[in-house]
Design a protein around this motif. Structure first.
Motif, PDB file in Angstrom:
ATOM      1  N   THR A  72       1.201 -56.540  -9.642  1.00 26.98           N
ATOM      2  CA  THR A  72       1.771 -57.684  -8.720  1.00 26.98           C
ATOM      3  C   THR A  72       3.452 -57.672  -8.569  1.00 26.98           C
ATOM      4  O   THR A  72       4.240 -57.077  -9.563  1.00 26.98           O
ATOM      5  N   ARG A 113       3.316 -63.819  -3.958  1.00 31.23           N
ATOM      6  CA  ARG A 113       2.814 -62.942  -4.805  1.00 31.23           C
ATOM      7  C   ARG A 113       1.976 -61.816  -3.714  1.00 31.23           C
ATOM      8  O   ARG A 113       1.176 -62.243  -3.195  1.00 31.23           O
ATOM      9  N   VAL A 125      -0.410 -58.315  -4.490  1.00 32.56           N
ATOM     10  CA  VAL A 125      -1.383 -57.862  -5.543  1.00 32.56           C
ATOM     11  C   VAL A 125      -1.997 -56.400  -5.250  1.00 32.56           C
ATOM     12  O   VAL A 125      -2.595 -56.418  -3.880  1.00 32.56           O
ATOM     13  N   THR A 158       6.570 -60.105  -6.857  1.00 37.31           N
ATOM     14  CA  THR A 158       6.842 -61.562  -6.382  1.00 37.31           C
ATOM     15  C   THR A 158       8.089 -61.532  -5.443  1.00 37.31           C
ATOM     16  O   THR A 158       9.133 -60.789  -5.816  1.00 37.31           O
TER      17      THR A 158
END
Length: 561
Positions: free
Chosen positions: A204, A194, A196, A206
């Motif tokens: 976020t 992830r 951020v 992924t």
């Protein structure tokens, strides 16, 4: 107070967030410049953007600077920390301009993203714990706190995450093997990485990581160079091979087969360059533009069938060619000027710019032909066209002035603009009789108005003074010319100081200049009349001539015995 202080120095500064809707308020230009709203309309005030898109405009009713087009900070200032748009406020009525700088602040409108949503890794089961494997970095176009801040890893006890700081302060995630692998125990491992950002709320992105455990591979590919550098002109054809990277692997079979891929590349560069995975040749997908980007820094990875790899840096430098002609804009211009305007009077304000760099972007302006005007260079690419001397409408009544802008390229590119300017008349020329002395012969006892002589003259003036009069009965027609136009060139005629007998026997038409008999003439009483005439134009300038009329004898008296 800051805007007012900067306005006094010809510059205004404002700040506005990106992605604001059209019509959003940016700044009160009228207030900061101390102008009343009627003055904005009367002085012909408008906004001129320096770029290709008009992002701002001036609201005519409020005097506010407002947004005219959607502004995406990441699109406009991809690699610039402080995003500033510049435009000019042009006041045509006063031949003035003010520079306006608008800082575009970032909002958290982009989430971190990986180039690939799924990452495939292959690791030998003999890989030692503590080994590190660089992972693809996430990209967040936002800036400051809204940009990428941290990485998180979840999914398996065999792996942990380490983040290294790059030379430019960027974060580079690495997958760390925390526990020895055993292919017989687990042939693959599923992880989630992830990215951020620091927005509020945070966004976020992924990427799923699949680690496949393979048998041992003890030789990694090795690039022939740690860094590749290539320079290409911006007009290189599409599909051209710019550079070929090569790596070798001492292993045999599957472990010795090398494949190439981009390890680090921006979204913009991925649309321009293509890497052949088998040959390592990098080709051009679309045309380069030096003005859009002059350098690209990439990282290339070579990996074998056993997941061992090597990384090399690649720098592609784009060199400029002269592919942009100067852009010449007439910001403000007069259409007419009085002929008695003093030398140095401004007749036009021009702006010139060239998107090329170095000598290709250096612009020289000039005026074509022998004209009574010259150019004055101002700051910020502005030029003023001013009079070089006093004008003379009687010699030239209208000018078409060609302004030409040429850059310093080889060959140079050019552009031009034509200024049309009428010269207005002032009363600087007195009337001029066609002759200094006129003479005519007329027989005595002619009836009043009988035609004796017609004298014709040309008149270069406009209007009534240039008309041809119909034939009539006259003694003499005199004509004076005046080089002026309009009312200044309209001539009226009158007697000068003449004896009473002249004014009683002759009459002059003040508009046409015709002299007619007003009474009978008698040779025996007087056979010659000499008198003066005066021509006066609409501005009060005069000229004089002399007229002589000779009376011829007729047999009108019998002999006296």
């Amino acid at each position: 107070l800051l805007a007012a202080w900067e306005a006094a120095w010809g510059q205004l500064r404002y700040s506005v967030p990106e992605e604001m809707p059209k019509g959003s308020f940016v700044g009160d230009v009228a207030k900061d410049l101390g102008l009343q709203l009627p003055a904005l309309r009367d002085r012909g005030v408008h906004i001129l953007d320096k770029g290709r898109t008009q992002y701002f405009c001036l609201h005519g009713k409020t005097g506010h600077l407002v947004i005219a087009e959607r502004i995406d900070r990441e699109q406009l200032c991809e690699r610039v920390q402080q995003c500033v748009l510049r435009c000019e406020l042009i006041m045509e009525g006063e031949m003035k301009f003010y520079e306006i700088e608008v800082e575009i602040t970032d909002i958290n409108d982009n989430m971190p993203s990986f180039r690939e949503a799924e990452i495939e890794l292959r690791m030998s089961e003999t890989t030692a714990p503590g080994s590190r494997f660089p992972l693809a970095e996430a990209h967040d176009p936002d800036s400051g706190r809204n940009s990428l801040q941290s990485y998180e890893l979840s999914g398996d006890e065999h792996f942990s995450l380490a983040v290294q700081a790059g030379p430019g302060g960027d974060q580079r995630p690495e997958l760390v093997l925390a526990k020895a692998l055993d292919r017989e125990e687990a042939a693959s491992h599923e992880l989630v990485l992830r990215a951020v950002d620091g927005g509020d709320p945070a966004r976020t992105g992924t990427a799923r990581i699949r680690v496949t455990v393979v048998d041992a591979n003890d030789n990694a590919p090795v690039f022939s160079q740690a860094e590749y550098t290539v320079r290409v002109p911006e007009d290189v054809p599409v599909d051209s091979i710019l550079v070929t990277v090569t790596a070798t692997d001492a292993d045999e079979g599957l472990y010795g087969q090398v494949k190439y891929s981009f390890k680090k590349i921006t979204a913009k560069a991925s649309k321009i360059f293509r890497l052949d995975p088998d040959t390592g040749a990098i080709t051009l997908l679309q045309s380069l533009d030096f003005e859009e980007g002059d350098s690209y820094k990439l990282e290339v990875q070579a990996h074998d069938g056993g997941a061992l790899f090597d990384t090399a840096k690649l720098t592609i430098t784009v060199t400029d060619v002269n592919d942009n002609a100067p852009e010449l804009t007439v910001s403000s211009a007069l259409t007419a000027i009085s002929e008695d305007s003093p030398s140095g009077t401004v007749v036009a304000l021009l702006h010139v710019q060239d998107r090329d760099s170095a000598a290709n972007g250096e612009v020289r302006c000039s005026l074509e032909g022998e004209v009574p005007f010259r150019l004055q260079n101002s700051q910020g690419g502005y030029y003023s066209v001013v009079t070089a001397r006093e004008l003379d409408r009687e010699q030239v009544s209208e000018y078409n002035v060609t302004v030409r802008a040429a850059d310093g390229g080889s060959p140079p590119l050019q552009s031009s603009a034509v200024l049309s300017l009428r010269v207005l008349d002032v009363n600087d020329n007195a009337p001029v009789f066609a002759q200094e002395r006129y003479s005519a012969r007329v027989a005595e006892n002619n009836a009043a108005g009988a035609l004796v002589l017609r004298v014709r003259a040309t008149d270069a003036d406009w209007g009534q003074n240039a008309r041809n009069l119909p034939a009539g009965f006259l003694v003499l027609r005199v004509r004076a010319t005046d080089a002026d136009a309009g009312s200044n060139g309209r001539v009226s005629y009158s007697f000068g100081n003449v004896p009473d007998d002249v004014s009683s026997l002759f009459a002059i038409d003040s508009e046409s200049g015709e002299i007619r008999t007003a009474g009978p003439l008698d040779f025996e009483e007087k056979n010659k009349y000499v008198f003066g005439l005066e021509a006066t134009d609409g501005g009060g300038l005069t000229d004089h001539c002399e007229v002589q009329i000779d009376v011829t004898d007729e047999n009108d008296n019998a002999p006296e015995i």
